[in-house]
Design a protein around this motif. Structure first.
Motif, PDB file in Angstrom:
ATOM      1  N   GLY A  33       0.788  -1.221   0.000  1.00 60.77           N
ATOM      2  CA  GLY A  33       0.000   0.000   0.000  1.00 60.77           C
ATOM      3  C   GLY A  33       0.826   1.279   0.000  1.00 60.77           C
ATOM      4  O   GLY A  33       0.259   2.367  -0.071  1.00 60.77           O
ATOM      5  N   THR A  34       2.157   1.145   0.058  1.00 65.75           N
ATOM      6  CA  THR A  34       3.012   2.332   0.039  1.00 65.75           C
ATOM      7  C   THR A  34       2.975   2.974  -1.346  1.00 65.75           C
ATOM      8  O   THR A  34       3.148   2.297  -2.358  1.00 65.75           O
ATOM      9  N   VAL A  35       2.723   4.271  -1.381  1.00 64.81           N
ATOM     10  CA  VAL A  35       2.761   5.036  -2.628  1.00 64.81           C
ATOM     11  C   VAL A  35       4.205   5.481  -2.813  1.00 64.81           C
ATOM     12  O   VAL A  35       4.817   6.025  -1.899  1.00 64.81           O
ATOM     13  N   THR A  36       4.756   5.233  -4.014  1.00 62.24           N
ATOM     14  CA  THR A  36       6.173   5.459  -4.249  1.00 62.24           C
ATOM     15  C   THR A  36       6.419   6.261  -5.523  1.00 62.24           C
ATOM     16  O   THR A  36       5.582   6.292  -6.420  1.00 62.24           O
ATOM     17  N   ILE A  37       7.600   6.898  -5.572  1.00 65.96           N
ATOM     18  CA  ILE A  37       8.087   7.551  -6.789  1.00 65.96           C
ATOM     19  C   ILE A  37       9.476   7.006  -7.078  1.00 65.96           C
ATOM     20  O   ILE A  37      10.326   6.932  -6.184  1.00 65.96           O
ATOM     21  N   GLY A  38       9.701   6.618  -8.334  1.00 69.25           N
ATOM     22  CA  GLY A  38      11.003   6.176  -8.819  1.00 69.25           C
ATOM     23  C   GLY A  38      11.248   6.817 -10.171  1.00 69.25           C
ATOM     24  O   GLY A  38      10.644   6.405 -11.161  1.00 69.25           O
ATOM     25  N   ALA A  42       5.317   6.745 -10.722  1.00 70.52           N
ATOM     26  CA  ALA A  42       4.799   6.480  -9.388  1.00 70.52           C
ATOM     27  C   ALA A  42       4.238   5.066  -9.390  1.00 70.52           C
ATOM     28  O   ALA A  42       4.016   4.467 -10.446  1.00 70.52           O
ATOM     29  N   GLY A  43       4.023   4.528  -8.225  1.00 71.28           N
ATOM     30  CA  GLY A  43       3.439   3.201  -8.105  1.00 71.28           C
ATOM     31  C   GLY A  43       2.879   3.004  -6.706  1.00 71.28           C
ATOM     32  O   GLY A  43       3.086   3.832  -5.820  1.00 71.28           O
ATOM     33  N   ILE A  44       2.181   1.907  -6.522  1.00 68.57           N
ATOM     34  CA  ILE A  44       1.639   1.533  -5.216  1.00 68.57           C
ATOM     35  C   ILE A  44       2.030   0.090  -4.978  1.00 68.57           C
ATOM     36  O   ILE A  44       1.699  -0.793  -5.776  1.00 68.57           O
ATOM     37  N   SER A  45       2.755  -0.167  -3.888  1.00 71.92           N
ATOM     38  CA  SER A  45       3.212  -1.519  -3.576  1.00 71.92           C
ATOM     39  C   SER A  45       2.023  -2.446  -3.372  1.00 71.92           C
ATOM     40  O   SER A  45       1.130  -2.140  -2.586  1.00 71.92           O
ATOM     41  N   VAL A  46       2.029  -3.571  -4.072  1.00 70.22           N
ATOM     42  CA  VAL A  46       0.917  -4.515  -3.942  1.00 70.22           C
ATOM     43  C   VAL A  46       1.190  -5.570  -2.878  1.00 70.22           C
ATOM     44  O   VAL A  46       0.284  -6.290  -2.475  1.00 70.22           O
ATOM     45  N   ILE A  56       6.280   8.021  -0.493  1.00 66.24           N
ATOM     46  CA  ILE A  56       5.706   9.365  -0.326  1.00 66.24           C
ATOM     47  C   ILE A  56       4.324   9.334   0.316  1.00 66.24           C
ATOM     48  O   ILE A  56       3.746  10.372   0.591  1.00 66.24           O
ATOM     49  N   GLY A  57       3.787   8.144   0.539  1.00 59.86           N
ATOM     50  CA  GLY A  57       2.451   8.048   1.120  1.00 59.86           C
ATOM     51  C   GLY A  57       2.020   6.604   1.261  1.00 59.86           C
ATOM     52  O   GLY A  57       2.805   5.678   1.069  1.00 59.86           O
ATOM     53  N   TRP A  58       0.745   6.431   1.582  1.00 64.71           N
ATOM     54  CA  TRP A  58       0.201   5.093   1.803  1.00 64.71           C
ATOM     55  C   TRP A  58      -1.286   5.099   1.468  1.00 64.71           C
ATOM     56  O   TRP A  58      -1.977   6.102   1.622  1.00 64.71           O
ATOM     57  N   THR A  59      -1.766   3.953   0.995  1.00 59.65           N
ATOM     58  CA  THR A  59      -3.200   3.774   0.757  1.00 59.65           C
ATOM     59  C   THR A  59      -3.644   2.417   1.299  1.00 59.65           C
ATOM     60  O   THR A  59      -2.874   1.455   1.275  1.00 59.65           O
ATOM     61  N   GLN A  79      -6.626   6.924 -15.687  1.00 58.64           N
ATOM     62  CA  GLN A  79      -5.975   8.088 -15.103  1.00 58.64           C
ATOM     63  C   GLN A  79      -6.143   8.014 -13.597  1.00 58.64           C
ATOM     64  O   GLN A  79      -7.263   7.874 -13.097  1.00 58.64           O
ATOM     65  N   ILE A  80      -5.022   8.082 -12.893  1.00 60.46           N
ATOM     66  CA  ILE A  80      -5.010   7.963 -11.434  1.00 60.46           C
ATOM     67  C   ILE A  80      -4.708   9.333 -10.847  1.00 60.46           C
ATOM     68  O   ILE A  80      -3.756   9.995 -11.250  1.00 60.46           O
ATOM     69  N   HIS A  81      -5.517   9.759  -9.888  1.00 60.59           N
ATOM     70  CA  HIS A  81      -5.305  11.032  -9.217  1.00 60.59           C
ATOM     71  C   HIS A  81      -5.142  10.742  -7.725  1.00 60.59           C
ATOM     72  O   HIS A  81      -5.982  10.076  -7.120  1.00 60.59           O
ATOM     73  N   PHE A  82      -4.069  11.240  -7.158  1.00 59.33           N
ATOM     74  CA  PHE A  82      -3.833  11.086  -5.721  1.00 59.33           C
ATOM     75  C   PHE A  82      -4.341  12.327  -5.003  1.00 59.33           C
ATOM     76  O   PHE A  82      -4.297  13.423  -5.533  1.00 59.33           O
ATOM     77  N   ARG A  83      -4.824  12.128  -3.789  1.00 54.51           N
ATOM     78  CA  ARG A  83      -5.219  13.264  -2.968  1.00 54.51           C
ATOM     79  C   ARG A  83      -4.690  13.061  -1.559  1.00 54.51           C
ATOM     80  O   ARG A  83      -4.539  11.923  -1.094  1.00 54.51           O
ATOM     81  N   VAL A  84      -4.400  14.143  -0.912  1.00 53.17           N
ATOM     82  CA  VAL A  84      -3.849  14.101   0.435  1.00 53.17           C
ATOM     83  C   VAL A  84      -5.001  14.067   1.429  1.00 53.17           C
ATOM     84  O   VAL A  84      -5.893  14.907   1.394  1.00 53.17           O
ATOM     85  N   GLU A  85      -4.986  13.079   2.319  1.00 51.05           N
ATOM     86  CA  GLU A  85      -5.973  13.030   3.405  1.00 51.05           C
ATOM     87  C   GLU A  85      -5.430  13.664   4.665  1.00 51.05           C
ATOM     88  O   GLU A  85      -6.152  14.280   5.419  1.00 51.05           O
ATOM     89  N   ARG A  86      -4.133  13.465   4.897  1.00 50.27           N
ATOM     90  CA  ARG A  86      -3.487  14.080   6.065  1.00 50.27           C
ATOM     91  C   ARG A  86      -1.978  14.097   5.834  1.00 50.27           C
ATOM     92  O   ARG A  86      -1.461  13.328   5.034  1.00 50.27           O
ATOM     93  N   ILE A  87      -1.306  14.991   6.535  1.00 50.72           N
ATOM     94  CA  ILE A  87       0.139  15.083   6.475  1.00 50.72           C
ATOM     95  C   ILE A  87       0.670  14.763   7.853  1.00 50.72           C
ATOM     96  O   ILE A  87       0.219  15.350   8.851  1.00 50.72           O
ATOM     97  N   GLU A  88       1.597  13.825   7.914  1.00 48.86           N
ATOM     98  CA  GLU A  88       2.191  13.441   9.187  1.00 48.86           C
ATOM     99  C   GLU A  88       3.639  13.899   9.237  1.00 48.86           C
ATOM    100  O   GLU A  88       4.330  13.842   8.226  1.00 48.86           O
ATOM    101  N   PRO A  89       4.095  14.344  10.403  1.00 47.06           N
ATOM    102  CA  PRO A  89       5.494  14.803  10.511  1.00 47.06           C
ATOM    103  C   PRO A  89       6.478  13.645  10.384  1.00 47.06           C
ATOM    104  O   PRO A  89       6.206  12.530  10.559  1.00 47.06           O
TER     105      PRO A  89
END
Length: 89
Positions: A33-38, A42-46, A56-59, A79-89
């Motif tokens: 579920g990790t959202v990644t950039i290489g 971009a991709g999402i770990s299955v 860079i994120g998680w789903t 077409q995939i669109h990402f949106r931010v739900e929250r930002i964690e430090p």
């Protein structure tokens, strides 16, 4: 493009301002579920495992499910669109 493992999508068309080179040393335990950039993709770990891209994120969405028709959440040309739900430090 779909590849590398069932349900993984190589997502092209990123804005060049968020380009991130692949890691020189991969993470050995990137969570499912990790959202990644290489590079310019971009991709999402299955599944949990090694990954040389930058997290860079998680789903919580299930990218691949044999009980679903079709089993992949998205297909070539979608077409995939990402949106931010929250930002964690």
């Amino acid at each position: 493009a779909i590849g590398s493992s069932p349900g993984f999508g190589y997502l092209h068309g990123l804005d060049q301002r968020i380009f991130m080179p692949r890691k020189t040393v991969p993470s050995l335990h990137m969570l499912k579920g990790t959202v990644t950039i290489g590079g310019m993709q971009a991709g999402i770990s299955v599944s949990t495992g090694p990954n040389g891209w930058n997290a860079i994120g998680w789903t919580g969405l299930e990218m691949f499910d044999l009980g679903r028709t079709p089993p992949c959440l998205f297909a070539p040309g979608d077409q995939i669109h990402f949106r931010v739900e929250r930002i964690e430090p």
